[in-house]
Enzyme design. Sequence first.
Site, PDB file in Angstrom:
ATOM      1  N   LYS A 175      41.687  28.025  64.487  1.00 30.38           N
ATOM      2  CA  LYS A 175      41.047  26.889  64.374  1.00 30.38           C
ATOM      3  C   LYS A 175      39.425  27.073  64.488  1.00 30.38           C
ATOM      4  CE  LYS A 175      44.293  23.403  64.868  1.00 30.38           C
ATOM      5  NZ  LYS A 175      45.586  23.621  65.582  1.00 30.38           N
ATOM      6  N   PHE A 217      52.843  23.340  70.789  1.00 27.42           N
ATOM      7  CA  PHE A 217      52.760  23.476  69.235  1.00 27.42           C
ATOM      8  C   PHE A 217      52.418  24.887  69.053  1.00 27.42           C
ATOM      9  CE2 PHE A 217      50.662  23.405  65.210  1.00 27.42           C
ATOM     10  CZ  PHE A 217      51.859  23.113  64.236  1.00 27.42           C
ATOM     11  N   ASP A 239      48.101  30.727  74.216  1.00 26.84           N
ATOM     12  CA  ASP A 239      47.808  30.196  72.892  1.00 26.84           C
ATOM     13  C   ASP A 239      46.400  29.233  72.993  1.00 26.84           C
ATOM     14  OD1 ASP A 239      47.385  28.660  70.452  1.00 26.84           O
ATOM     15  OD2 ASP A 239      49.509  28.465  70.243  1.00 26.84           O
TER      16      ASP A 239
HETATM   17  C1  LIG Z   1      46.892  24.449  65.308  1.00 26.73           C
HETATM   18  C2  LIG Z   1      47.635  25.204  66.224  1.00 26.73           C
HETATM   19  C3  LIG Z   1      48.334  26.263  65.925  1.00 26.73           C
HETATM   20  C4  LIG Z   1      48.865  26.565  64.309  1.00 26.73           C
HETATM   21  O1  LIG Z   1      47.643  27.079  63.785  1.00 26.73           O
HETATM   22  P1  LIG Z   1      47.500  26.996  62.137  1.00 26.73           P
HETATM   23  O2  LIG Z   1      46.433  27.460  61.812  1.00 26.73           O
HETATM   24  O3  LIG Z   1      47.690  25.577  61.757  1.00 26.73           O
HETATM   25  O4  LIG Z   1      48.867  27.719  61.731  1.00 26.73           O
HETATM   26  C5  LIG Z   1      49.013  27.037  66.959  1.00 26.73           C
HETATM   27  N1  LIG Z   1      48.824  26.851  68.174  1.00 26.73           N
HETATM   28  C6  LIG Z   1      48.033  25.643  68.605  1.00 26.73           C
HETATM   29  C7  LIG Z   1      47.719  25.506  69.894  1.00 26.73           C
HETATM   30  C8  LIG Z   1      47.373  24.815  67.746  1.00 26.73           C
HETATM   31  O5  LIG Z   1      46.514  23.945  68.035  1.00 26.73           O
END
Ligand SMILES: *Cc1c(COP(=O)(O)O)cnc(C)c1O
Length: 397
Positions: A253, A139, A224
């Site tokens: 986050k 994700f 990420d």
């Molecule tokens: C939550 C998340 C995202 C997306 O972040 P948003 O602030 O919701 O756009 C991207 N990568 C990872 C690993 C995430 O957990």
Amino acid sequence: MGKRINKPSSSQAERWNSSIQATYGTPSISLVKGKGIEVWDVDGKKYLDLLGGIATNLLGHSHPRISAAIAKQAKELSHVSNFYSHPQVLDLAERLVKISGDSSARVFFCNSGAEANEAALKLSRLTGRKRVVAAVGAFHGRTMGALSLTGQPGKRDPFKPLVPKVAHVPYGDVKALFRRVNRRTAMLIIEPIMGEAGVVVPPSGYLKAAREVCDKTGALLVIDCVQTGMGRTGNWFGFEHEGIKPDAITLAKGLGGGLPLGAMIAFGPSAELFTAGSHGTTFGGNPIACAAANVVISEIEKYNYISLNSTKGALLRNLLSPIEGVTGCRGRGLLIGIQVRNGRAKEIASKLANAGYLVNATSEDVIRIAPAFIITERQIIKFAGAFAEICEEIYDG
Ligand SMILES: *Cc1c(COP(=O)(O)O)cnc(C)c1O
């Protein structure tokens, strides 16, 4: 405000449905107050928040130093745009460079995880290459570029065509990396632990292999760390236990401690790919969000949360693993996926909410918790006790 708080939650659901789009489903709980890791709903019911705004409120709710820093900054100067510098953005950028352990690091600020990954995707195009490799199940966000990286067909398919030339390889499979990443690959993007997919931990050595294949081919390695960054996994960033150095990382986050803030940090030659006019966003590096993030970093350093997170995570796993119905506890530090038997995760999550504990079922089989770093041993024990009681009801009943 006072009157609304006393309305029953069902009317909150009606108001939600008649004014907000259906993207998230209708929440069954409406929260009005938080303190530490506790939150209260409109009816005054108290919950222990084990999800922390999805791995976001690192210092809990209404942290006095964050609240004070936000209030002070709001009174002094709330927004300046990127035409101007200000002390909060400079402090934060310098601290991120410092904790990244590489003075060549340069930060691009944005407002969310998706935006941080969008920035990484654009950065990778400036290598002159176009192909991207990401992981199945990963994700990376929901905007069109980030969604193109996200490896979940259910989220992608309705929005095709997406950004072309993105290939998804099985997560944790080293051979697949070496098969797919080549001299035409602009970047390989990977989560150190797949959070949204249910806290999936790759085999040890996977990130090292990712580094190796990128070194061999000249592809950028982007990690990420949106969910695994800022100390959650027992390191500042979720990849550090493998001792690798990425070309760029993405954060969001927990970075803003509850305020919207994201960052893409590039290292070495990658830090020079963006030049004036390459990319931008009006709110990126907003003084209030940066003020909150500066407190987050100070508190993590002051109270040594990073190493405490490993200890607390181990305690959680030790208490949860032996519970009847729990088939495994995965994750690192305070990012934990509790695997349960017979597809009962959603039922357990809902019973936990009734009992006053907020968690998240990422699927029928996994419950995710990502509590604030301030969680105490007593709260951990209390939660594990409630979890055991509910599992007993479900699996022995
Ligand atoms: C939550 C998340 C995202 C997306 O972040 P948003 O602030 O919701 O756009 C991207 N990568 C990872 C690993 C995430 O957990």
